[in-house]
Design a protein around this motif. Structure first.
Motif, short mmCIF file in Angstrom:
data_model
loop_
_atom_site.label_atom_id
_atom_site.label_comp_id
_atom_site.label_asym_id
_atom_site.label_seq_id
_atom_site.Cartn_x
_atom_site.Cartn_y
_atom_site.Cartn_z
N SER A 97 -5.94 -13.04 -29.12
CA SER A 97 -5.80 -13.39 -27.70
C SER A 97 -7.13 -13.41 -26.97
O SER A 97 -7.28 -14.09 -25.96
CB SER A 97 -4.85 -12.41 -27.01
OG SER A 97 -5.38 -11.10 -27.04
N VAL A 98 -8.11 -12.63 -27.45
CA VAL A 98 -9.42 -12.60 -26.80
C VAL A 98 -10.52 -13.09 -27.74
O VAL A 98 -11.70 -12.85 -27.51
CB VAL A 98 -9.75 -11.18 -26.28
CG1 VAL A 98 -8.86 -10.81 -25.12
CG2 VAL A 98 -9.63 -10.14 -27.40
N VAL A 120 -14.95 -10.50 -22.39
CA VAL A 120 -14.68 -9.31 -23.20
C VAL A 120 -15.66 -9.24 -24.36
O VAL A 120 -15.81 -10.20 -25.13
CB VAL A 120 -13.23 -9.32 -23.71
CG1 VAL A 120 -12.98 -8.10 -24.59
CG2 VAL A 120 -12.26 -9.35 -22.55
#
Length: 732
Positions: free
Chosen positions: A550-551, A176
């Protein structure tokens, strides 16, 4: 009379019911797509045509399945679709519907080529079983045996089997915000994991992970001594005759002539993000998601597994490995399914649908579960199911990223192959019988039974909205998990008084008559936050930071606000950006993934009310209706629960201190490209006085999708009376 305490308990029944809705929300207002349908057979198909009756399948149930998929296109739930049902090696239905490319009005046709995304994973699993059969890999081998950079504290215990079962502790993705082309190859993707601190001890939990599968792809290269793409092509695609599949859609690939354009969004909001005229989406083969294939070709691959590892007279996978791969792991997937009585499990890079074995004792061990179907799905809207007892395979491919229609197809497949009943919604009583507010007790935060377009739906604040399907006798199934049923009860006069989900009960209620009215609430909020002072103070600019833990992403946020009705929000995270602006009349947007556009429809409706003025300013300007539903106590503070809408659709809910008018929290929805409508809850804190205004300097946003999870925004600077360049609120 004491004020009831705010009850935020989360029930397991709702957690299961909303699993899919948290990712994409319920269906939007249906719109006619204008597509065309085609059902002509493909010449020289590896699966000769037959009829439903000849293969022991109900023609009526099969017709309902086709009508369901055709309806998805007609209603705009998908841009296009191709559907194939194969029983006993013969095709009893193969149809194409809608558009392969909507913009050029190229119709979908049988034999179209789809990017099947995560349906690539079973091919990686197959390749590994072959290497295990070649004595080149073992399941319990540490990954560090093949990738030396895994020989580090915290990573040494990760094995091949951990990654094949998504229990290695890696996140969904480490790509990501990264430029994939700059990484160069799959080895560089795998190496990203060397610097990652695992989310849990390997083998102790399940977490679906593209990163784990891409790491296995790198292992295949080391173990085989060549590229993973060459190995998959030589050992799987070629022996199976998968001539209409490719692992990399290069610019000169002949399959581009039949490749589907890709769309993301939600029903009625589809936006094309790739077409066959564009450069390759992936610069090298990703084992987590890189395969392009026709339905016939992917069915050939599924037939290999249905035939227990044999392709014709040639054995490609040992039977023991097939049994091992299709054995449910210890961690069921947190996902709903339309297959009756089933749950979703995971084997070794293969999705499984299981039910308790016939005759198994109540509370029997998890090993005593029968696999009623296996296969996989892909995030661009592709699905494959194999029903071994019926010798049946079903492939339903779309190119509509974010569609949740696969669960509805599963329910129809349950009727075809597992004996599930079919109960049409047109037999249901009027929706008005059920619409209203429900709670477990006086201290419980309300749930809503609402209309969502033409459908009845359950709304859980900050979490999501799920469509309900009528199942007879005042029972409504949750569409994304039809095993969960809301059983409504009626009083002596025939009025609906509540519903039950198993042993859990919710009671219908009307807001108390002595609660404050809308005008009083609007006045309290305006007096508490005093954003109207901006009329004299001039435009306000706020800058701060964004953190998405979370990323592992951080970014910057800038907002521009001008009283009474203009705003702009600019955010940058990694290499991605998003800009949204409203000039008092038109809402505009631009992102790193999409071009400048004027927002309309549901996406505009939610974006228009997700900003400072709509939360803390003149609420009546931004929300068409306001009604206080409850007064609850939260840590000793009375809070008004205010719904910005009625039960005719999903609505924002504001949590407002009854005495001060301070807005503490807002539950609403966001329409995210590729994920659809998603519930979100924003909690505001660190309020400070800024020239007489009360403004939050810290916001915690909890998105219902666990992949994104929590977003934290911290404001570092607030400036008043700033110069606003002409066109700023038009994104010029």
């Amino acid at each position: 009379m004491p004020t009831p305490h705010l009850h935020r308990r989360s029930f397991a029944t709702f957690a299961v019911a909303l699993t899919v809705a948290l990712q994409a929300g319920a269906a939007q207002d249906p719109q006619v797509d204008g597509g065309v349908a085609a059902a002509q057979p493909i010449d020289e198909s590896p699966f000769p045509a037959s009829t439903a009756i000849a293969e022991g399948v109900s023609p009526e149930a099969l017709a309902r399945l086709e009508a369901l998929v055709r309806g998805f296109v007609d209603q705009g739930q998908v841009v296009g679709a191709e559907l194939q049902v194969i029983v006993n090696g013969r095709s009893i239905l193969h149809g194409a519907y809608g558009w392969r490319d909507r913009e050029s009005e190229t119709p979908m046709e049988p034999g179209s080529v789809f990017c099947v995304r995560s349906m690539t994973k079973p091919l990686i699993g197959t390749a590994l079983w072959m290497l295990i059969g070649d004595d080149l890999v073992e399941l319990d081998d540490p990954v560090s045996k093949y990738l030396p950079y895994f020989d580090a504290e915290g990573l040494r215990d990760v094995t091949i089997e951990h990654l094949m079962t998504h229990t290695g502790g890696f996140p969904y993705s480490l790509l990501v915000g990264r430029d994939l082309a700059s990484l160069g190859d799959i080895q560089a993707v795998a190496a990203l994991g060397a610097d990652y601190t695992l989310d849990f001890e390997p083998g102790s939990a399940f977490q679906y992970s593209d990163q784990g599968t891409d790491t296995l792809t790198a292992v295949i290269e080391v173990a085989s001594g060549g590229s993973a793409a060459d190995f998959v092509r030589a050992r799987i695609l070629e022996p199976l005759g998968m001539e209409e599949s490719t692992l990399l859609m290069t610019e000169g690939n002949a399959l581009r002539a039949r490749a589907c354009s890709k769309y993301a969004g939600a029903p009625g909001e589809w936006k094309r993000f790739w077409s066959p005229q564009d450069p390759p989406l992936f610069p090298f083969f990703l084992g987590s998601q890189g395969l392009y294939a026709t339905l016939d070709d992917y069915a050939l691959f599924m037939q290999l597994w249905l035939d227990k590892g044999r392709a014709g007279r040639e054995r490609l996978i040992r039977p023991a490995y097939v049994r091992k791969a299709l054995r449910p792991g210890p961690f069921p997937l947190p996902a709903g399914t339309g297959l009756p009585g089933a749950r979703v499990d995971y084997g070794h890079l293969m999705e499984l649908w299981t039910r308790p074995e016939e005759g198994a004792a109540e509370g029997a061990a998890e090993a005593e579960r029968e696999v009623v179907a296996f296969g996989h799905n892909g995030s661009d809207g592709t699905h494959a199911w194999v029903f071994p007892d019926s010798r049946a395979m079903v492939l339903y491919f779309t190119q509509s990223r974010g569609t949740m229609t696969g669960v509805q197809v599963e329910e129809a497949l349950g009727e075809l192959f597992l004996g599930a009943p079919f109960d049409p919604n047109q037999l249901a009583p009027p929706h008005d019988d059920y619409l209203g507010y429900y709670r477990e007790n006086d201290e419980d935060l309300y749930r809503g039974i609402i209309e969502d377009g033409d459908e009845l739906a359950l709304e859980v604040l900050g979490r999501g909205v799920v469509a309900l399907d009528y199942a007879g006798e005042d029972q409504w199934k949750i569409r994304m998990n039809p095993g969960t049923v809301l059983a409504f009860q009626r009083g002596e006069a025939g009025e609906v008084t509540g519903y039950a989900i198993g042993d859990h009960r919710e009671y219908r209620f009307e807001p108390d008559a002595d609660l404050p009215g809308a005008e009083e609430v609007v006045a309290k909020v305006l007096a508490a936050h005093r954003l109207d002072l901006l009329a004299d103070l001039g435009p306000m600019r706020r800058t701060g930071t964004i953190e998405i833990a979370s990323v592992n992403m951080e970014g910057e946020l800038t907002t521009l606000t001008a009283w009474p009705d203009r705003f702009r929000v600019d955010s940058i995270t990694g290499e991605s950006f998003e800009r949204v602006a409203f000039d008092g009349e038109v809402l505009r947007s631009e992102t790193s993934a999409t071009e400048f556009e004027v927002l309309e429809g549901e996406r505009a409706a939610w974006a228009r009310t997700d900003h400072l003025l709509a939360h803390f300013g003149d609420l009546s300007r931004w929300h068409s209706s306001l009604r206080v539903i409850q007064r609850l106590s939260d840590d000793g503070v009375d809070v008004l629960i205010v719904r910005a809408g009625d039960t005719s659709g999903p609505a924002t809910t504001l949590y407002i201190e009854a005495e001060t008018g301070l807005v503490r929290r807002v539950d609403s929805f966001a329409l995210i490209p590729g994920m659809g409508r998603m519930g979100q809850s924003a909690e505001f804190g660190d309020f400070r006085d800024v020239s007489g205004m009360q403004l939050p300097f810290a916001t915690k946003i909890e998105l219902a999708n666990p992949i994104i999870g929590e977003i934290r925004v911290v404001i570092g600077q607030t400036e008043l009376g700033v110069d606003v360049p002409e066109g700023s609120f038009e994104l010029k």
